[in-house]
Design an enzyme around this catalytic site. Structure first.
Site, mmCIF file in Angstrom:
data_model
loop_
_atom_site.group_PDB
_atom_site.id
_atom_site.type_symbol
_atom_site.label_atom_id
_atom_site.label_comp_id
_atom_site.label_asym_id
_atom_site.label_seq_id
_atom_site.Cartn_x
_atom_site.Cartn_y
_atom_site.Cartn_z
ATOM 1 N N LYS A 122 -5.570 16.909 -5.971
ATOM 2 C CA LYS A 122 -4.630 16.612 -7.139
ATOM 3 C C LYS A 122 -4.225 18.363 -7.036
ATOM 4 C CE LYS A 122 -4.583 13.012 -8.581
ATOM 5 N NZ LYS A 122 -3.771 11.813 -8.534
ATOM 6 N N SER A 162 -4.132 15.209 -13.128
ATOM 7 C CA SER A 162 -5.358 14.563 -13.453
ATOM 8 C C SER A 162 -5.447 16.488 -13.895
ATOM 9 C CB SER A 162 -6.388 14.595 -12.072
ATOM 10 O OG SER A 162 -7.712 14.962 -12.809
ATOM 11 N N TYR A 209 -11.418 15.386 -4.105
ATOM 12 C CA TYR A 209 -10.407 14.853 -5.012
ATOM 13 C C TYR A 209 -9.774 15.898 -6.116
ATOM 14 C CZ TYR A 209 -8.542 12.804 -9.625
ATOM 15 O OH TYR A 209 -8.138 11.861 -10.319
ATOM 16 N N ASP A 266 1.072 -1.546 0.029
ATOM 17 C CA ASP A 266 -0.320 0.147 -0.632
ATOM 18 C C ASP A 266 0.886 1.352 0.014
ATOM 19 O OD1 ASP A 266 -1.792 1.873 0.979
ATOM 20 O OD2 ASP A 266 -3.202 0.537 1.308
#
Length: 287
Positions: free
Chosen positions: A164, A147, A160, A64
């Site tokens: 990002k 992104s 999110y 992980d």
């Protein structure tokens, strides 16, 4: 393999068992690199290993990205197996399925924030910490999966998008801190049809984004999409969503012979989202 842009390189890719991580791993192998992939699901890693054309140039580590010990082990095993590390691709991440602030309770927001940031941001930082010493030796590079949400709103929800944006800042800061020995860049991807999951804290850990793509395709096939519905709000809306078609920028940024003077930069591979403008004047008109 000889003559590829990454012939003789050794790379470590986090989140390499699926999605854009797997696509980058396969492209790097095709370009001549040796590759270590790290991911949480052993069965996915085994599938990538089995499909590799040359088993001697691929290695898998289960782990992980929130576990610094496993990341250090992945770096050490890469160096032990392939002799060096030239490129780290920091890639593993989760999406929040555009869950807006007004649809999140305080407890959900608290736990989901910690999960999204620990994977998307801390995971990149821990990977860089584990790898930078070896990258200094090879004058190597880090390539981060960013992104369109690293630059623009509504590519996700607040969790999110904030994560990002943080990754973009992290990329730029590390490009400064690790210069001149290590280059650090990013690839800002648009929507891709992958196994990208959501946070467990929002009960989205078992929901891949590919399910949404399949649902939309089924609607189009069955004619249930309204004839007056606009196409997706992407200028190149008929372009591919196959992650394999997003990999060239990773190769370019990893290859020091091709991008030696480039650091602190993000290549947008987003179908033109950056030139689209806003589709709606305000996101909260429904409130």
């Amino acid at each position: 393999m000889s003559g590829g842009w990454l012939d003789g390189y050794a790379a470590l890719i986090t989140g390499g068992g699926t999605g854009i991580g797997r696509a980058v791993a396969e492209r790097f192998l095709a370009e001549g690199a040796a590759v270590t992939i790290l991911g949480r699901r052993k069965e996915q890693l085994d599938e990538v290993m089995a499909a590799a054309p040359d088993p001697s140039r691929i290695h898998a580590v289960t782990g992980d990205v929130r576990d610094s010990e496993r990341l250090h082990a992945a770096v050490a095993e890469t160096v032990d197996r392939f002799g060096k590390l030239d490129t780290l691709v920091a890639n593993a991440g989760v999406w929040d399925y555009q869950r807006q602030l007004t649809r999140l309770g305080a407890e959900e927001l608290d736990t989901a924030f910690d999960e999204v940031f620990s994977v998307n941001v801390k995971g990149y930082l821990l990977a860089a910490e584990a790898a930078w010493r070896e990258l200094v030796k090879t004058r190597g590079s880090i390539v981060m999966t960013l992104s369109n949400a690293s630059f623009y709103v509504n590519g996700g929800g607040p969790l999110y998008t904030a994560s990002k944006h943080a990754c973009l800042g992290l990329m730029r800061e590390l490009a400064y801190e690790l210069a001149p020995k290590v280059r650090v860049n990013g690839v800002a991807c648009g929507g891709m049809n992958t196994d990208l999951r959501g946070p467990q804290a929002l009960a989205l850990g078992d929901r891949p984004i590919s399910a949404s793509f399949a649902k939309n395709a089924e609607r189009a096939k069955n004619g249930t999409q309204g004839a007056d519905e606009p196409p997706p709000l992407i200028p190149l809306h008929d372009s591919s969503t196959d992650p394999r078609d997003f990999t060239a920028s990773y190769v370019l940024l990893a290859a020091r012979e091709q991008s030696g003077p480039i650091t602190g930069q993000a290549i947008s591979v987003d179908g033109g989202i950056g030139v689209r403008g806003f589709a709606h004047a305000a996101g909260g008109d429904h409130l």
